[in-house]
Design an enzyme around this catalytic site. Sequence first.
Site, PDB file in Angstrom:
ATOM      1  N   ASN A 138      -3.723  10.852   5.127  1.00  7.20           N
ATOM      2  CA  ASN A 138      -2.842  11.672   4.295  1.00  7.20           C
ATOM      3  C   ASN A 138      -3.545  12.772   3.505  1.00  7.20           C
ATOM      4  OD1 ASN A 138      -4.013   9.673   2.754  1.00  7.20           O
ATOM      5  ND2 ASN A 138      -2.183   9.178   1.584  1.00  7.20           N
ATOM      6  N   GLU A 233     -10.384   1.702  -2.382  1.00  6.75           N
ATOM      7  CA  GLU A 233      -9.291   2.440  -3.019  1.00  6.75           C
ATOM      8  C   GLU A 233      -8.043   2.174  -2.183  1.00  6.75           C
ATOM      9  OE1 GLU A 233      -8.088   6.980  -4.397  1.00  6.75           O
ATOM     10  OE2 GLU A 233      -9.658   6.666  -2.916  1.00  6.75           O
ATOM     11  N   CYS A 267      -0.589   7.517  -1.832  1.00  6.62           N
ATOM     12  CA  CYS A 267      -0.735   6.237  -2.522  1.00  6.62           C
ATOM     13  C   CYS A 267      -0.222   6.299  -3.960  1.00  6.62           C
ATOM     14  CB  CYS A 267      -2.198   5.789  -2.499  1.00  6.62           C
ATOM     15  SG  CYS A 267      -3.320   6.927  -3.316  1.00  6.62           S
TER      16      CYS A 267
END
Length: 339
Positions: A138, A233, A267
């Site tokens: 992304n 992450e 996210c």
Amino acid sequence: MTSEAQVINPYDGSVIASVRVSSEQDVRDAIGRAVKVAPALAALPAYRRSAILDKTASLIDDQAADLARLMAQESGKPLKYARGEVARAVETFRFAADEAQRIHGETVPMDAAKGGVGKIGYYMRVPVGVVAAITPFNFPLNLVGHKVAPAVAAGCPIVLKPAPATPLTALRLAEIMLEAGLPEGAFEVVIGGADVGEWLTTDPRVAMITFTGSPGVARAISKNAGLRRLTLELGGNAATIIDEDANLTQAVSRNIMGGYAYSGQTCISVQRIYVHRSRYDEFRDRFVEAAGKLRLGDPLQESTDIGRGFNDAAPTVTEPGGAERRKGGRGWLRGGGGG
């Protein structure tokens, strides 16, 4: 025998490029080149590492239009957001250039104990060695920058596996960093799926693993990491709270951006909004009106706000809870299909 994979534009299904898929030997060789250059990179003075990172930032800025277009093509991200990502990447490398000059140790007075009177201790920070990095689709430039820039700032070579569907931006960044003066082997890119990630993270020559992606993959990587350094992450579950004294104009604008940017495929996308009862009706009406003005279409068109989902699974990922809403008798305010 080598194999190739096609990089597909998710908007129209066209083939953008073909890339070589890394074999196990390719991954081992990439790590070997990183190991070989590690002593030289560790010995590179801070001002030199800083200059390479600063030059990288300048080159990214110079090539902003081309990089934004490349990202829009391979990831389906609307051009306006791709430009924003390029700008963020420039900042990421500038920050790292500054930090490269601030990596140092510390002196510690030892007189907290009787035997330490008149003595001091000190430590120095040294590069850990080869870093293995895995990044998602992304943010194919800035999230790669989040891995590469700090590694170079610290004097560590890095072997990166970008998302297999969006490798072109990472490959272009590797070329840019070579042009900026980074030694060959200090930034290696390997291409492929889970098998490539497995080969990369299980190689004992890797001193640190850094991963951005899903919790499920992170669990597997953490088992491979063992006692090695590891940073993860992972996905978020972001909520917004709008209180009774909120500026609704700003609240609507920011939540539209947070909820719909890149079709919600981030996210930190806004996934639910809690509104004070006294402001709910007004916020709902203004939010629905603003959402209705968003334009869907070709990511390369300036007017496009929302492109097609990254792949066919994207609707089920970006629309979690739809069945629960319908089951609970809660309907859609706009769109949503409902089928």
